[in-house]
Scaffold this motif. Structure first.
Motif, short mmCIF file in Angstrom:
data_model
loop_
_atom_site.label_atom_id
_atom_site.label_comp_id
_atom_site.label_asym_id
_atom_site.label_seq_id
_atom_site.Cartn_x
_atom_site.Cartn_y
_atom_site.Cartn_z
N ASP A 168 -8.06 -10.66 -13.84
CA ASP A 168 -8.94 -9.63 -14.38
C ASP A 168 -8.66 -8.34 -13.60
OD1 ASP A 168 -10.94 -8.05 -15.27
OD2 ASP A 168 -12.55 -9.14 -14.24
N ARG A 169 -8.23 -7.31 -14.30
CA ARG A 169 -7.89 -6.06 -13.60
C ARG A 169 -9.08 -5.12 -13.45
NH1 ARG A 169 -2.01 -4.51 -16.19
NH2 ARG A 169 -1.10 -6.61 -16.07
N SER A 170 -10.23 -5.54 -13.97
CA SER A 170 -11.37 -4.62 -13.89
C SER A 170 -12.26 -4.93 -12.67
CB SER A 170 -12.20 -4.70 -15.17
OG SER A 170 -12.66 -6.03 -15.33
N GLY A 171 -11.90 -5.99 -11.94
CA GLY A 171 -12.71 -6.37 -10.77
C GLY A 171 -12.47 -5.44 -9.60
N PRO A 172 -13.10 -5.74 -8.44
CA PRO A 172 -12.91 -4.91 -7.24
C PRO A 172 -11.47 -4.99 -6.73
CG PRO A 172 -14.20 -6.88 -6.71
CD PRO A 172 -14.00 -6.88 -8.21
N PHE A 173 -11.08 -3.99 -5.99
CA PHE A 173 -9.71 -3.92 -5.45
C PHE A 173 -9.43 -5.12 -4.55
CE2 PHE A 173 -6.80 -2.52 -2.05
CZ PHE A 173 -5.68 -2.24 -2.83
N VAL A 230 7.78 -3.94 -9.88
CA VAL A 230 8.03 -3.83 -8.43
C VAL A 230 6.76 -4.14 -7.65
CG1 VAL A 230 9.94 -2.18 -8.46
CG2 VAL A 230 7.59 -1.34 -8.52
N VAL A 231 6.95 -4.65 -6.44
CA VAL A 231 5.83 -4.91 -5.53
C VAL A 231 5.47 -3.58 -4.86
CG1 VAL A 231 5.14 -6.05 -3.39
CG2 VAL A 231 6.45 -7.31 -5.11
N LEU A 232 4.21 -3.19 -4.96
CA LEU A 232 3.76 -1.96 -4.28
C LEU A 232 2.98 -2.26 -3.01
CD1 LEU A 232 2.87 0.56 -7.12
CD2 LEU A 232 5.03 0.18 -5.92
N ALA A 233 2.39 -3.46 -2.95
CA ALA A 233 1.73 -3.88 -1.70
C ALA A 233 2.34 -5.22 -1.32
CB ALA A 233 0.23 -4.02 -1.91
N ARG A 234 3.06 -5.22 -0.22
CA ARG A 234 3.71 -6.46 0.22
C ARG A 234 2.76 -7.30 1.06
NH1 ARG A 234 9.36 -4.80 2.82
NH2 ARG A 234 9.24 -6.99 3.43
N ARG A 235 3.07 -8.56 1.14
CA ARG A 235 2.23 -9.48 1.91
C ARG A 235 2.12 -9.00 3.37
NH1 ARG A 235 1.34 -14.21 -0.23
NH2 ARG A 235 3.26 -14.21 -1.42
N TRP A 264 -4.93 0.95 -8.86
CA TRP A 264 -5.69 -0.23 -9.31
C TRP A 264 -6.72 0.18 -10.38
CZ3 TRP A 264 -5.72 -5.32 -9.41
CH2 TRP A 264 -6.93 -6.00 -9.68
N LYS A 265 -7.39 1.30 -10.14
CA LYS A 265 -8.42 1.76 -11.07
C LYS A 265 -7.82 2.15 -12.42
CE LYS A 265 -11.97 3.17 -7.81
NZ LYS A 265 -12.31 4.27 -6.89
N VAL A 303 -0.81 -9.45 -2.65
CA VAL A 303 0.46 -8.83 -3.04
C VAL A 303 0.19 -8.18 -4.40
CG1 VAL A 303 2.83 -9.28 -3.80
CG2 VAL A 303 1.88 -10.53 -1.85
N LEU A 304 0.52 -6.89 -4.53
CA LEU A 304 0.23 -6.19 -5.79
C LEU A 304 1.52 -5.70 -6.44
CD1 LEU A 304 -2.87 -4.07 -4.70
CD2 LEU A 304 -2.85 -6.11 -6.16
N ARG A 305 1.66 -6.01 -7.73
CA ARG A 305 2.81 -5.53 -8.49
C ARG A 305 2.37 -4.46 -9.49
NH1 ARG A 305 7.55 -8.48 -8.27
NH2 ARG A 305 7.36 -10.46 -7.15
N LEU A 306 3.31 -3.57 -9.81
CA LEU A 306 3.07 -2.55 -10.83
C LEU A 306 3.47 -3.13 -12.18
CD1 LEU A 306 2.50 0.44 -11.61
CD2 LEU A 306 4.89 0.93 -11.05
#
Ligand code: GLU
Length: 261
Positions: A133-138, A162-167, A88-89, A143-146
């Motif tokens: 906004d990708r600069s905010g907190p995690f 791809v999804v790296l964090a699934r629901r 994320w960072k 659901v997070l995609r790459l």
């Protein structure tokens, strides 16, 4: 040499799993190395303790042994989250709020032609890619995609974001498998040819996370008499069925074409 067998406890092990496990085991033993077992149970809606118990029973019956304690992915949420924060960072992940219906309708929009399908399913059309906004907190519950375009143009075309964090999981198969192979010092990954297309995703994640890339060995899939590959639901070839019918571990070795022991 360290090899591993990493089943998901979502159904009975069948001949294909036995082949994979015995290959990984035999390879480690021939090199005086270590064979590990890892339980890939991140999907709590499908994993069952009874299947996990049966995995231990089946593998012990086959004559395989491994060091204890066995790594169970359901106990490693904090590690996965930590590595997601690292990605994320770097600004290469984004939250996605599309549901299945959104994905299907976006992918089959008339001007797009037939939906594009990659090894990870439908190639994500990118709806949410630039919405946040990708600069905010995690965003821990998202659901997070790459963002594949930011890291690998070839994979952006063939696999997509791809999804790296699934629901409800806080991780995914791709992320967990890469983190855990590295955490366990696995040098040689032995797995079926069905996962061949996942390997470039795994080597990319290893590069992004600064993890070593193991050697990958993909073996042929065990098929039924009609040439269809065995699936978890094919109870007919469940190992436990052979066992209760009086087969021996060497019978199983013969069936999958491995030397007897
Ligand atoms: N857990 C995966 C499965 O059950 C296998 C993971 C791997 O070998 O990389 O299919």
């Amino acid at each position: 040499m360290i090899t591993r067998f990493a089943p998901s406890p979502t159904g009975p092990l069948h001949l294909g799993h036995a082949y994979s496990a015995m290959l990984a085991h035999d390879m480690a033993m021939a090199a005086n190395g270590t064979f590990l077992l890892r339980i890939e149970d991140i999907d709590s809606s499908r994993a069952r303790p009874a299947w996990e118990t049966q995995i231990y029973d089946d593998l012990m019956w086959l004559g395989l042994r491994w060091p204890e304690p066995v790594m169970r992915q359901s106990e490693r949420q904090a590690v996965y989250q930590d590595r997601l924060v690292t990605l994320w960072k770097k600004g290469i992940l984004y939250p996605c709020s599309c549901n299945r219906k959104d994905l299907l309708s976006a992918a089959s929009a008339p001007q797009e032609g037939a939906p594009l399908v990659g090894p990870d399913g439908l190639i994500y059309p990118g709806t949410c890619r630039h919405l946040h906004d990708r600069s905010g907190p995690f965003p821990s519950a998202a659901v997070l995609r790459l963002d594949m375009e930011a890291v690998d143009l070839a994979l952006a075309k063939s696999v997509g974001d791809v999804v790296l964090a699934r629901r409800d999981m806080g991780t995914s198969y791709h992320l967990s498998v890469v983190i855990d192979d590295a955490a366990q010092g696995v040098t040689d990954v032995v797995r079926g040819a069905d996962l061949l297309d996942a390997t470039p995703i795994h080597t990319l994640l290893q590069n992004l996370l600064g993890l070593p890339t193991p050697r990958y060995h993909h073996h042929d899939l065990i098929r039924d008499e009609n040439g269809k590959r065995l699936a978890k639901r094919d109870d007919a070839r469940a190992l436990s069925k052979y066992r209760t019918e009086g087969a021996t571990p060497n019978d199983i070795r013969r069936l999958v074409g491995l030397p007897e022991q």
